[in-house]
Write a protein that holds these residues in place. Sequence first.
Motif, PDB file in Angstrom:
ATOM      1  N   GLY A 154       0.815  -1.205   0.000  1.00 41.06           N
ATOM      2  CA  GLY A 154       0.000   0.000   0.000  1.00 41.06           C
ATOM      3  C   GLY A 154       0.849   1.255   0.000  1.00 41.06           C
ATOM      4  N   ALA A 155       1.932   1.255   0.772  1.00 37.93           N
ATOM      5  CA  ALA A 155       2.804   2.425   0.835  1.00 37.93           C
ATOM      6  C   ALA A 155       3.459   2.703  -0.513  1.00 37.93           C
ATOM      7  CB  ALA A 155       3.869   2.223   1.912  1.00 37.93           C
ATOM      8  N   PHE A 156       3.984   1.670  -1.170  1.00 37.64           N
ATOM      9  CA  PHE A 156       4.635   1.871  -2.464  1.00 37.64           C
ATOM     10  C   PHE A 156       3.630   2.290  -3.537  1.00 37.64           C
ATOM     11  CE2 PHE A 156       8.173  -0.746  -0.732  1.00 37.64           C
ATOM     12  CZ  PHE A 156       9.202   0.137  -1.020  1.00 37.64           C
ATOM     13  N   VAL A 157       2.438   1.703  -3.507  1.00 38.81           N
ATOM     14  CA  VAL A 157       1.417   2.078  -4.486  1.00 38.81           C
ATOM     15  C   VAL A 157       1.052   3.549  -4.348  1.00 38.81           C
ATOM     16  CG1 VAL A 157      -1.005   1.752  -5.118  1.00 38.81           C
ATOM     17  CG2 VAL A 157       0.463  -0.230  -4.813  1.00 38.81           C
ATOM     18  N   ALA A 158       0.802   3.993  -3.107  1.00 37.35           N
ATOM     19  CA  ALA A 158       0.441   5.397  -2.890  1.00 37.35           C
ATOM     20  C   ALA A 158       1.583   6.327  -3.284  1.00 37.35           C
ATOM     21  CB  ALA A 158       0.064   5.607  -1.420  1.00 37.35           C
ATOM     22  N   TYR A 159       2.806   5.966  -2.912  1.00 35.65           N
ATOM     23  CA  TYR A 159       3.958   6.815  -3.236  1.00 35.65           C
ATOM     24  C   TYR A 159       4.113   6.967  -4.749  1.00 35.65           C
ATOM     25  CZ  TYR A 159       8.630   8.812  -2.826  1.00 35.65           C
ATOM     26  OH  TYR A 159       9.716   9.652  -2.886  1.00 35.65           O
ATOM     27  N   LEU A 160       4.043   5.851  -5.462  1.00 39.31           N
ATOM     28  CA  LEU A 160       4.232   5.901  -6.915  1.00 39.31           C
ATOM     29  C   LEU A 160       3.077   6.621  -7.604  1.00 39.31           C
ATOM     30  CD1 LEU A 160       5.644   2.320  -7.558  1.00 39.31           C
ATOM     31  CD2 LEU A 160       6.897   4.472  -7.502  1.00 39.31           C
ATOM     32  N   LEU A 161       1.851   6.424  -7.122  1.00 38.06           N
ATOM     33  CA  LEU A 161       0.714   7.113  -7.730  1.00 38.06           C
ATOM     34  C   LEU A 161       0.828   8.626  -7.565  1.00 38.06           C
ATOM     35  CD1 LEU A 161      -2.380   4.870  -6.855  1.00 38.06           C
ATOM     36  CD2 LEU A 161      -1.356   5.267  -9.103  1.00 38.06           C
ATOM     37  N   LEU A 162       1.190   9.081  -6.371  1.00 39.69           N
ATOM     38  CA  LEU A 162       1.345  10.513  -6.155  1.00 39.69           C
ATOM     39  C   LEU A 162       2.525  11.073  -6.940  1.00 39.69           C
ATOM     40  CD1 LEU A 162       0.553  10.951  -2.360  1.00 39.69           C
ATOM     41  CD2 LEU A 162      -0.852  11.549  -4.318  1.00 39.69           C
ATOM     42  N   GLU A 163       3.612  10.318  -7.034  1.00 39.91           N
ATOM     43  CA  GLU A 163       4.754  10.761  -7.833  1.00 39.91           C
ATOM     44  C   GLU A 163       4.376  10.870  -9.310  1.00 39.91           C
ATOM     45  OE1 GLU A 163       7.891  11.745  -7.575  1.00 39.91           O
ATOM     46  OE2 GLU A 163       7.878  11.817  -5.393  1.00 39.91           O
ATOM     47  N   PRO A 209       5.026  24.435  -6.549  1.00 36.25           N
ATOM     48  CA  PRO A 209       4.296  25.651  -6.187  1.00 36.25           C
ATOM     49  C   PRO A 209       3.593  25.455  -4.851  1.00 36.25           C
ATOM     50  CG  PRO A 209       3.885  25.048  -8.482  1.00 36.25           C
ATOM     51  CD  PRO A 209       4.628  23.901  -7.863  1.00 36.25           C
ATOM     52  N   PRO A 210       3.542  26.501  -4.029  1.00 43.04           N
ATOM     53  CA  PRO A 210       2.981  26.341  -2.674  1.00 43.04           C
ATOM     54  C   PRO A 210       1.562  25.774  -2.658  1.00 43.04           C
ATOM     55  CG  PRO A 210       4.129  28.438  -2.871  1.00 43.04           C
ATOM     56  CD  PRO A 210       4.088  27.853  -4.245  1.00 43.04           C
ATOM     57  N   ARG A 211       0.704  26.228  -3.567  1.00 39.44           N
ATOM     58  CA  ARG A 211      -0.683  25.759  -3.529  1.00 39.44           C
ATOM     59  C   ARG A 211      -0.783  24.288  -3.897  1.00 39.44           C
ATOM     60  NH1 ARG A 211      -4.616  30.678  -5.646  1.00 39.44           N
ATOM     61  NH2 ARG A 211      -3.818  32.247  -4.186  1.00 39.44           N
ATOM     62  N   ARG A 212       0.021  23.857  -4.854  1.00 42.41           N
ATOM     63  CA  ARG A 212      -0.008  22.436  -5.212  1.00 42.41           C
ATOM     64  C   ARG A 212       0.569  21.596  -4.081  1.00 42.41           C
ATOM     65  NH1 ARG A 212       3.298  20.565 -10.315  1.00 42.41           N
ATOM     66  NH2 ARG A 212       2.108  22.266 -11.243  1.00 42.41           N
ATOM     67  N   LEU A 213       1.610  22.108  -3.429  1.00 39.82           N
ATOM     68  CA  LEU A 213       2.190  21.376  -2.313  1.00 39.82           C
ATOM     69  C   LEU A 213       1.190  21.251  -1.169  1.00 39.82           C
ATOM     70  CD1 LEU A 213       4.604  19.999  -1.046  1.00 39.82           C
ATOM     71  CD2 LEU A 213       5.451  22.225  -0.315  1.00 39.82           C
ATOM     72  N   ALA A 214       0.448  22.344  -0.886  1.00 38.75           N
ATOM     73  CA  ALA A 214      -0.574  22.280   0.162  1.00 38.75           C
ATOM     74  C   ALA A 214      -1.649  21.257  -0.189  1.00 38.75           C
ATOM     75  CB  ALA A 214      -1.188  23.659   0.359  1.00 38.75           C
ATOM     76  N   LEU A 215      -2.011  21.177  -1.473  1.00 35.54           N
ATOM     77  CA  LEU A 215      -2.995  20.185  -1.898  1.00 35.54           C
ATOM     78  C   LEU A 215      -2.472  18.771  -1.701  1.00 35.54           C
ATOM     79  CD1 LEU A 215      -5.660  19.398  -3.247  1.00 35.54           C
ATOM     80  CD2 LEU A 215      -4.539  19.690  -5.478  1.00 35.54           C
ATOM     81  N   LEU A 216      -1.199  18.539  -2.048  1.00 40.15           N
ATOM     82  CA  LEU A 216      -0.611  17.214  -1.851  1.00 40.15           C
ATOM     83  C   LEU A 216      -0.560  16.850  -0.368  1.00 40.15           C
ATOM     84  CD1 LEU A 216       2.354  17.010  -4.401  1.00 40.15           C
ATOM     85  CD2 LEU A 216       0.242  15.687  -4.401  1.00 40.15           C
ATOM     86  N   ILE A 217      -0.237  17.826   0.479  1.00 41.92           N
ATOM     87  CA  ILE A 217      -0.208  17.559   1.916  1.00 41.92           C
ATOM     88  C   ILE A 217      -1.603  17.175   2.397  1.00 41.92           C
ATOM     89  CG2 ILE A 217       0.137  18.608   4.191  1.00 41.92           C
ATOM     90  CD1 ILE A 217       2.350  20.296   2.962  1.00 41.92           C
ATOM     91  N   ALA A 218      -2.619  17.910   1.934  1.00 38.42           N
ATOM     92  CA  ALA A 218      -3.991  17.600   2.340  1.00 38.42           C
ATOM     93  C   ALA A 218      -4.400  16.210   1.879  1.00 38.42           C
ATOM     94  CB  ALA A 218      -4.946  18.649   1.784  1.00 38.42           C
ATOM     95  N   ILE A 219      -4.027  15.839   0.657  1.00 39.46           N
ATOM     96  CA  ILE A 219      -4.360  14.498   0.153  1.00 39.46           C
ATOM     97  C   ILE A 219      -3.654  13.426   0.978  1.00 39.46           C
ATOM     98  CG2 ILE A 219      -4.124  12.938  -1.815  1.00 39.46           C
ATOM     99  CD1 ILE A 219      -4.496  15.368  -3.636  1.00 39.46           C
ATOM    100  N   GLY A 220      -2.364  13.634   1.242  1.00 41.08           N
ATOM    101  CA  GLY A 220      -1.616  12.655   2.027  1.00 41.08           C
ATOM    102  C   GLY A 220      -2.185  12.482   3.424  1.00 41.08           C
ATOM    103  N   ILE A 221      -2.486  13.602   4.088  1.00 40.77           N
ATOM    104  CA  ILE A 221      -3.063  13.526   5.432  1.00 40.77           C
ATOM    105  C   ILE A 221      -4.460  12.904   5.368  1.00 40.77           C
ATOM    106  CG2 ILE A 221      -3.970  14.947   7.320  1.00 40.77           C
ATOM    107  CD1 ILE A 221      -1.584  16.790   6.919  1.00 40.77           C
ATOM    108  N   GLY A 222      -5.222  13.207   4.307  1.00 41.29           N
ATOM    109  CA  GLY A 222      -6.550  12.609   4.161  1.00 41.29           C
ATOM    110  C   GLY A 222      -6.478  11.100   4.044  1.00 41.29           C
ATOM    111  N   LEU A 223      -5.525  10.590   3.272  1.00 38.22           N
ATOM    112  CA  LEU A 223      -5.373   9.140   3.154  1.00 38.22           C
ATOM    113  C   LEU A 223      -4.956   8.530   4.485  1.00 38.22           C
ATOM    114  CD1 LEU A 223      -3.645   8.901  -0.347  1.00 38.22           C
ATOM    115  CD2 LEU A 223      -5.980   8.257   0.242  1.00 38.22           C
ATOM    116  N   HIS A 224      -4.108   9.240   5.220  1.00 36.84           N
ATOM    117  CA  HIS A 224      -3.736   8.745   6.546  1.00 36.84           C
ATOM    118  C   HIS A 224      -4.946   8.729   7.478  1.00 36.84           C
ATOM    119  CE1 HIS A 224      -2.498   9.421  10.767  1.00 36.84           C
ATOM    120  NE2 HIS A 224      -1.596   8.496  10.491  1.00 36.84           N
ATOM    121  N   VAL A 252       8.817  14.188   1.224  1.00 36.38           N
ATOM    122  CA  VAL A 252       9.917  14.323   0.268  1.00 36.38           C
ATOM    123  C   VAL A 252       9.746  15.582  -0.579  1.00 36.38           C
ATOM    124  CG1 VAL A 252      10.987  13.261  -1.757  1.00 36.38           C
ATOM    125  CG2 VAL A 252      10.391  11.853   0.214  1.00 36.38           C
ATOM    126  N   LYS A 253       8.500  15.903  -0.940  1.00 31.38           N
ATOM    127  CA  LYS A 253       8.248  17.075  -1.771  1.00 31.38           C
ATOM    128  C   LYS A 253       8.501  18.389  -1.022  1.00 31.38           C
ATOM    129  CE  LYS A 253       7.201  15.023  -5.527  1.00 31.38           C
ATOM    130  NZ  LYS A 253       8.145  15.117  -6.666  1.00 31.38           N
TER     131      LYS A 253
END
Length: 442
Positions: A237-246, A284-299, A394-395
């Motif tokens: 699950g960790a590798f799948v999520a990491y690769l999908l987000l990358e 870009p800050p807004r895209r990074l904030a979105l990625l953080i929100a997605i990552g925390i949401g999955l957690h 990492v981002k």
Amino acid sequence: MSPDDMNTEKTTTAAASTRRPAPRRLGQRWLLGLGPLALIAILLGLFTLLSGPGLGKLGAGVPPKEAAVVENVRLTPGQIELTVRNEGPDPVSIAQVNVSDYYAAFTQTRETMAPLESSTITVSYHWVDGDPYEIALVTSNGGKILAAIDAASPSPERGTSFFGLMALLGVYVGVIPVAMGMLWMPFVRRSPPVWVQLLLGVTVGLLVFLAFDATLEGMEIVADNSSFGGPLLVLLGAFVAYLLLEGTDAWMRRRQGAGIAGQRGAGASGIPARPAAGVSQALPPRRLALLIAIGIGLHNLGEGLAIGSAYAVGSLALGATLIVGFAIHNTTEGLAIVTPLAKQPPGLGRLALLGLIAGSPAIAGALIGATVYQPSISAFLLGVGAGAVAQVAVKILPLLRGTKSGDKEGGDKAGRTLTPVTSAGIILGMLVMFATGLLVQT
């Protein structure tokens, strides 16, 4: 037609012919790719029809290997309901049920469990509230499948009020804490650059802790259950999520680069500029904030799943202290979302959307966990959350680079990621998550 026009037409035709493979060659390529697969399918079919020539005596005289595990226990008045799954290679049949040295009558949904199949066993037994019980499921070959109930208590009924409680629980531990954490936005905006660097380090520390915490929790859930791979499911699950987000991030970068090239032109060579080799380009800050929100949401999806399933089986006692502990623990997640937006603050609507992306999955997780709990699914989703927050951490690293040498706000050399300030922030973030995590021990 002039000679130049003729040469141009020939060049264009030749280029088109090189770009478009001939249909015949395309068909041959597909045949070459599908041929080995068809041959493998034919050989497997023959092997199955012939019952494995020469292998019939391998299992002669070898006793069957019975391996099963109890995945879930529910208690209702006068009954104990167990969900059992066969995790071994041979069929398993339950012949007797022993509850604290008493052989009880029972029914089961499946007489024989094939590999990976499950059966629900309903035992007629008048248990006493608060008493401990040891259950042994005796197989037809004399093997035992053990389960323990530390303190018997009735499992909650799954009705409208139950699902409403699970949704409310998700709001308490997911949506509200994240929203509270995002209230630090004005403080982050007015902080000097060195403080922003510290808060970015804190964000990385928070995410790193969440990644390790989710990984360990997922492995603990399936430590005694290897039906679908056990702890490997967490890593998968960790590798799948990491690769999908990358992959998603790379696609977004390429699309943005193509749009900029189309608007401004690609220069004399027609090739858009790329960052130098070995240089990691900050998002870009807004895209990074979105990625953080997605990552925390999955957690939070995995966290809600664990909470819902624990409450459904009666191993989670809800109380004001526990809810407050969850709120304090998850409030820091909101800070992680708004910190990258220090220089580009968004509108209230976007902030609300980021908060919902990060917090609302806890509601879905609690509902799923309380309804269709399955340890392997929980472990996989916790792994997905771990991989997601690790990818986001990492981002953020490119943003931790020190300011230019000689700046008044900071004296670190440009290009350094781990400076005294950012290192202190990472350590502080992990310590905060560890300390607040002690408040939510269940």
